[in-house]
Structures are given as C-alpha cells and as structure tokens.
Design a protein around this motif. Structure first.
Motif, PDB file in Angstrom:
ATOM      1  N   TYR B 106      -6.886  47.454 -27.303  1.00 35.27           N
ATOM      2  CA  TYR B 106      -7.569  48.738 -27.237  1.00 35.27           C
ATOM      3  C   TYR B 106      -7.515  49.331 -25.841  1.00 35.27           C
ATOM      4  CZ  TYR B 106      -9.575  47.424 -31.727  1.00 35.27           C
ATOM      5  OH  TYR B 106      -9.748  47.079 -33.029  1.00 35.27           O
ATOM      6  N   VAL B 107      -7.589  50.630 -25.803  1.00 32.86           N
ATOM      7  CA  VAL B 107      -7.934  51.285 -24.542  1.00 32.86           C
ATOM      8  C   VAL B 107      -9.137  52.175 -24.832  1.00 32.86           C
ATOM      9  CG1 VAL B 107      -5.618  51.299 -23.575  1.00 32.86           C
ATOM     10  CG2 VAL B 107      -6.399  53.249 -24.914  1.00 32.86           C
ATOM     11  N   THR B 108      -9.865  52.508 -23.795  1.00 33.03           N
ATOM     12  CA  THR B 108     -11.024  53.370 -23.951  1.00 33.03           C
ATOM     13  C   THR B 108     -10.795  54.639 -23.138  1.00 33.03           C
ATOM     14  OG1 THR B 108     -12.345  51.368 -24.093  1.00 33.03           O
ATOM     15  CG2 THR B 108     -13.532  53.451 -23.784  1.00 33.03           C
ATOM     16  N   ALA B 109     -10.880  55.777 -23.800  1.00 35.02           N
ATOM     17  CA  ALA B 109     -10.674  57.044 -23.105  1.00 35.02           C
ATOM     18  C   ALA B 109     -12.017  57.731 -22.897  1.00 35.02           C
ATOM     19  CB  ALA B 109      -9.741  57.936 -23.911  1.00 35.02           C
ATOM     20  N   VAL B 110     -12.221  58.259 -21.717  1.00 33.58           N
ATOM     21  CA  VAL B 110     -13.487  58.928 -21.415  1.00 33.58           C
ATOM     22  C   VAL B 110     -13.206  60.375 -20.997  1.00 33.58           C
ATOM     23  CG1 VAL B 110     -15.610  58.819 -20.074  1.00 33.58           C
ATOM     24  CG2 VAL B 110     -14.361  56.720 -20.584  1.00 33.58           C
ATOM     25  N   GLN B 111     -13.801  61.297 -21.723  1.00 36.81           N
ATOM     26  CA  GLN B 111     -13.570  62.718 -21.440  1.00 36.81           C
ATOM     27  C   GLN B 111     -14.871  63.433 -21.113  1.00 36.81           C
ATOM     28  OE1 GLN B 111     -11.817  64.375 -24.942  1.00 36.81           O
ATOM     29  NE2 GLN B 111      -9.871  63.274 -24.697  1.00 36.81           N
ATOM     30  N   GLY B 112     -14.755  64.470 -20.318  1.00 33.33           N
ATOM     31  CA  GLY B 112     -15.879  65.401 -20.156  1.00 33.33           C
ATOM     32  C   GLY B 112     -16.762  65.155 -18.942  1.00 33.33           C
ATOM     33  N   LEU B 113     -16.443  64.145 -18.128  1.00 32.77           N
ATOM     34  CA  LEU B 113     -17.316  63.852 -16.979  1.00 32.77           C
ATOM     35  C   LEU B 113     -17.289  64.966 -15.941  1.00 32.77           C
ATOM     36  CD1 LEU B 113     -16.447  60.091 -16.592  1.00 32.77           C
ATOM     37  CD2 LEU B 113     -18.691  61.005 -17.161  1.00 32.77           C
ATOM     38  N   GLU B 114     -16.158  65.659 -15.831  1.00 34.95           N
ATOM     39  CA  GLU B 114     -16.047  66.691 -14.790  1.00 34.95           C
ATOM     40  C   GLU B 114     -17.042  67.827 -15.006  1.00 34.95           C
ATOM     41  OE1 GLU B 114     -13.748  65.792 -16.888  1.00 34.95           O
ATOM     42  OE2 GLU B 114     -13.263  67.543 -18.099  1.00 34.95           O
ATOM     43  N   ALA B 115     -17.475  68.019 -16.266  1.00 33.29           N
ATOM     44  CA  ALA B 115     -18.448  69.085 -16.520  1.00 33.29           C
ATOM     45  C   ALA B 115     -19.789  68.792 -15.852  1.00 33.29           C
ATOM     46  CB  ALA B 115     -18.644  69.273 -18.018  1.00 33.29           C
ATOM     47  N   PHE B 116     -19.980  67.544 -15.480  1.00 31.55           N
ATOM     48  CA  PHE B 116     -21.240  67.173 -14.831  1.00 31.55           C
ATOM     49  C   PHE B 116     -21.063  67.018 -13.325  1.00 31.55           C
ATOM     50  CE2 PHE B 116     -21.597  66.121 -19.225  1.00 31.55           C
ATOM     51  CZ  PHE B 116     -22.863  66.584 -19.548  1.00 31.55           C
ATOM     52  N   GLY B 117     -20.030  67.651 -12.839  1.00 35.87           N
ATOM     53  CA  GLY B 117     -19.819  67.675 -11.394  1.00 35.87           C
ATOM     54  C   GLY B 117     -19.296  66.374 -10.808  1.00 35.87           C
ATOM     55  N   LEU B 118     -18.719  65.543 -11.651  1.00 39.78           N
ATOM     56  CA  LEU B 118     -18.214  64.279 -11.126  1.00 39.78           C
ATOM     57  C   LEU B 118     -16.729  64.389 -10.800  1.00 39.78           C
ATOM     58  CD1 LEU B 118     -20.029  61.949 -13.644  1.00 39.78           C
ATOM     59  CD2 LEU B 118     -20.474  62.107 -11.204  1.00 39.78           C
ATOM     60  N   ASP B 119     -16.334  63.688  -9.771  1.00 38.23           N
ATOM     61  CA  ASP B 119     -14.937  63.632  -9.388  1.00 38.23           C
ATOM     62  C   ASP B 119     -14.306  62.520 -10.232  1.00 38.23           C
ATOM     63  OD1 ASP B 119     -12.513  63.172  -8.270  1.00 38.23           O
ATOM     64  OD2 ASP B 119     -13.238  62.969  -6.209  1.00 38.23           O
ATOM     65  N   ILE B 120     -13.493  62.901 -11.243  1.00 38.00           N
ATOM     66  CA  ILE B 120     -13.097  61.856 -12.189  1.00 38.00           C
ATOM     67  C   ILE B 120     -12.123  60.843 -11.595  1.00 38.00           C
ATOM     68  CG2 ILE B 120     -13.639  63.223 -14.233  1.00 38.00           C
ATOM     69  CD1 ILE B 120     -10.773  63.598 -14.752  1.00 38.00           C
ATOM     70  N   LYS B 121     -11.399  61.260 -10.543  1.00 35.18           N
ATOM     71  CA  LYS B 121     -10.547  60.262  -9.883  1.00 35.18           C
ATOM     72  C   LYS B 121     -11.405  59.134  -9.324  1.00 35.18           C
ATOM     73  CE  LYS B 121      -6.587  62.804  -8.196  1.00 35.18           C
ATOM     74  NZ  LYS B 121      -6.184  63.579  -7.033  1.00 35.18           N
ATOM     75  N   LYS B 122     -12.509  59.542  -8.724  1.00 36.18           N
ATOM     76  CA  LYS B 122     -13.395  58.570  -8.111  1.00 36.18           C
ATOM     77  C   LYS B 122     -14.059  57.713  -9.183  1.00 36.18           C
ATOM     78  CE  LYS B 122     -16.969  58.109  -4.767  1.00 36.18           C
ATOM     79  NZ  LYS B 122     -17.925  57.554  -5.722  1.00 36.18           N
ATOM     80  N   VAL B 123     -14.492  58.379 -10.269  1.00 36.80           N
ATOM     81  CA  VAL B 123     -15.135  57.639 -11.345  1.00 36.80           C
ATOM     82  C   VAL B 123     -14.154  56.627 -11.947  1.00 36.80           C
ATOM     83  CG1 VAL B 123     -16.242  57.813 -13.596  1.00 36.80           C
ATOM     84  CG2 VAL B 123     -16.710  59.524 -11.864  1.00 36.80           C
ATOM     85  N   ALA B 124     -12.882  57.052 -12.095  1.00 27.05           N
ATOM     86  CA  ALA B 124     -11.876  56.137 -12.644  1.00 27.05           C
ATOM     87  C   ALA B 124     -11.776  54.886 -11.769  1.00 27.05           C
ATOM     88  CB  ALA B 124     -10.519  56.829 -12.735  1.00 27.05           C
ATOM     89  N   LYS B 125     -11.791  55.107 -10.458  1.00 29.18           N
ATOM     90  CA  LYS B 125     -11.740  53.976  -9.534  1.00 29.18           C
ATOM     91  C   LYS B 125     -12.966  53.080  -9.736  1.00 29.18           C
ATOM     92  CE  LYS B 125      -9.276  55.027  -5.361  1.00 29.18           C
ATOM     93  NZ  LYS B 125      -9.395  55.703  -4.073  1.00 29.18           N
ATOM     94  N   ASP B 126     -14.134  53.709  -9.849  1.00 24.39           N
ATOM     95  CA  ASP B 126     -15.369  52.944 -10.023  1.00 24.39           C
ATOM     96  C   ASP B 126     -15.348  52.133 -11.314  1.00 24.39           C
ATOM     97  OD1 ASP B 126     -16.232  53.988  -7.671  1.00 24.39           O
ATOM     98  OD2 ASP B 126     -17.567  55.488  -8.550  1.00 24.39           O
TER      99      ASP B 126
END
Ligand SMILES: [Zn+2]
Lengths: 190, 185
Positions: B106-126
C-alpha cells in the motif's frame, strides 16, 4: 525589489572558489564585518545560492538567508543579518511618520531623512556619530533605522548623496531594496 | 556600552517583525497578546502608556489622524483576509487515501494540507521522519500536489495530523480507501 510575495527557485551549491570571491566582495563593501564574517559565513560550511525572481541571487547557509544580489549590483545583507550586526553597516534614520510608507514598499523620500526625526551623517543631533561622520554618495548601500526604534526596517541603495539631500530636502532618497515584511522577509526556505 | 554581538533579536510570533514594528501591521491586538504571553518584560516596555504617548507626540496631529486611518484600514484588511482564510479552512478537507499498489502493498496519499497554510514539502519530510518511511510530494493529475507515503499508514497519519496541526478541525480530515481491485471477501 520584493514588494510581492516570492517563492524560492532552484538552489545550488556555491563552489568554494566562488564562495571565497563572494566573501571578499562582502568584506570590500562592508569592512566592519571583518571580525564577524567567519561567524556569519564560516569558511568550512557550504554556501548555497537560491534563485529568486527577477535575477536576484540569495546566498543562504542551510535555511538561513544571509545576503542577496540583483545581477551585478552591490551585495545587500538580509535584514536579520543587519539586526545581528547593526554597527557593521552605514546607516541613516527616518522619522516616525515615514515608517509606514517604508513598510508598505514605497520609495523612501528625502524629507523622511531630513526632518527633525530623521538622521543623516554629521547630524548635529547625533554627537556620538551613530549615523556616521562622512557623507555618503549615491549608489552606496545604507541601512535605514527609524525614530524611536532600535532595529532597522530597511536596507537599500542611495539614489542621491546625503550632502545633496541636505540641500534639496526633497525627491527620492533611496531604493527600497529589502524592508521588514516584504517578500524576501516572508520567504520560507526549505 | 558593550553590547553582545551578534545581537539577539526577538521576532513577533504573529506578524514576524521585530515587536516594536507590530504597531504598523494589521494584527496589533494579536501581536500584543502574543508578546504579553511570551515576552512580558518587552511587552511592558513597548506597550506602556508612556511609550504610546511618546510615539504619538512625535507626529503632527494631522499625521496622527492619517496614521490612525491607515491602521484601521490595515486592521480591516487583515480581519477580512483572516475571515477568508477561516472560511477556506472550514470548507477544505484533508483526504487520507489508502491505495493498493500491488498485492498487499500500500501507499497512503494525503491531499488538501496546503489549504490549511501548511508547506507540504515540509510536511512530507516530517511524515518521512515520523514514520521512518519514504514520503514525497507528487503531482496530482489534473493539478495540485499530494503527499505520497510508502506503506499503509492511514490511521497513523490521521492521528498525527489531527494531533499536530491544531488548525485543522478533526471533522475536516477523512480517511478513504482507493479500491482499484475489489477487496477480497
Ligand atoms: Zn507582531
């Protein structure tokens, strides 16, 4: 230069020879940084170049912005560097009324500096010489402090020499290179 | 007058400027509250009656009026953009999708975080660090980006997102399953 929000472009490593050149150029422009440069930009650390819009190069250490340069113009310090080493740069002061214009990205006009709240080199109100004893020429980089504030709010390039400014007391004084709250200030570096 | 070098500067946790410049932004009230909580002595210095009067005395009456109007405008602008952002947050959803790549992989895809002002590159790293797995930002066909995390981590990511990003209401986070093949049974 950064009135709009910007995002960082590609990032590349600066070769050590180029890094030496940049360091030398910075010291040539800001000789008072000599004793701090090793702390700001350690020789052994990797300096990166981040491309910004409109041909501006930003030099960073990790995710810390240090200096930026538009094409071959003078290298300007990021305001966080100015805040850390306030004595290392030639500085002028604007009156309180001019602060909100500077913070909205307007070109700094001479009256903001020549009014009673402003300070230019050789100012009778400035016996300690915080704002210098020698007049500055057009094209020189200056840090802009503000009346009643301890930290600088802008760094830019003089469009008119300070001696002339004192005479005419009007017109543009300084290009807004980088100011508090602008696109460069708000830039997040991965 | 030996000042320590480099000078240590506090920056406002709300508007990011040195706190003495907060008064020129549109979030003064919030800035003041933040400073009071985090740097009480600096707050006392900057927001004392004396300091405020000192500030006003250096401006002509006319300039004071202009400055006041200006700051009201700014405050209104900031409030409007805050309201817009709030509305956008209310209407945005974070989707956590479990996708079967191969059998039992499996892989898990996460969408929509940028709408909450998050930097998704950074979140991906986290995510990668937190779950010790591969995590990257990938383009979504049709526009936008999502974070792709290796492994079936829907539930863990759900918990982590809800716990870490307090600005995202739990109701706005949803786990779904992307069934390419029909599940067995
Ligand atoms: Zn603030």
């Amino acid at each position: 230069m950064f009135k709009k929000d910007i995002s960082a472009g590609s990032k590349s490593k600066v070769k050590s020879s180029a890094q030496r050149g940049i360091r030398a150029k910075i010291l040539e422009q800001y000789p008072k940084l000599e004793e701090h440069i090793e702390e700001i930009m350690p020789k052994k650390e990797q300096l990166d170049l981040v491309k910004l819009p409109d041909r501006v190069a930003l030099y960073t250490l990790g995710s810390t912005p240090l200096f930026f340069q538009h094409m071959d113009d003078p290298i300007l310090p990021h305001l966080t560097i100015v805040h850390k080493y306030p004595d290392a740069f030639p500085r002028l002061r604007i009156d309180r009324g001019a602060i909100r214009f500077v913070l909205s990205g307007a070109t700094l006009m001479a009256p903001g500096l020549t009014s009673p709240g402003g300070r230019l080199p050789n100012d009778p109100e400035d016996p300690e010489g915080r704002y210098g004893k020698e007049e500055l020429e057009a094209g020189e980089v200056v840090v802009i402090e503000a009346e009643g504030k301890e930290t600088a709010c802008m760094v830019g390039v003089l469009t008119v020499g300070t001696a002339e400014m004192k005479k005419t007391k009007k017109g543009q004084a300084c290009d807004a290179g980088h100011y508090l709250g602008d696109g460069l200030w708000g830039l997040t570096l991965g | 007058m030996a000042e320590s070098v480099p000078k240590q500067i506090t920056y406002c946790g709300v508007c990011s400027l040195p706190p003495e410049y907060c008064e020129f932004g549109g979030t003064v009230k919030k800035c003041e509250d933040w400073l009071k909580e985090h740097h009480p002595s600096l707050h006392g210095k900057l927001y004392s009656q004396e300091a405020i009067e000192q500030n006003l005395s250096t401006l002509s009456l006319e300039a004071q009026k202009r400055a006041e109007k200006d700051s009201q405008k700014k405050a209104a602008k900031a409030a409007a953009s805050e309201a817009r952002a709030q509305e956008q947050r209310d209407n945005s959803k974070v989707l956590i999708k479990r996708i079967e790549r191969n059998k039992r992989k499996y892989v898990t895809a996460v969408q929509g975080l940028e709408a909450f002002g998050l930097d998704i590159k950074k979140v991906a790293k986290d995510f990668g660090k937190k779950f010790a797995t591969g995590s990257s930002v990938t383009k979504i066909p049709g526009g936008g980006e999502e974070i792709t995390v290796q492994g079936d981590l829907s539930d863990d990511i759900y918990d982590y997102v809800v716990e870490t990003y307090k600005d995202i209401p739990e109701d706005n986070v949803e786990c779904i399953e992307d069934k390419k093949k029909k599940a067995a049974g």
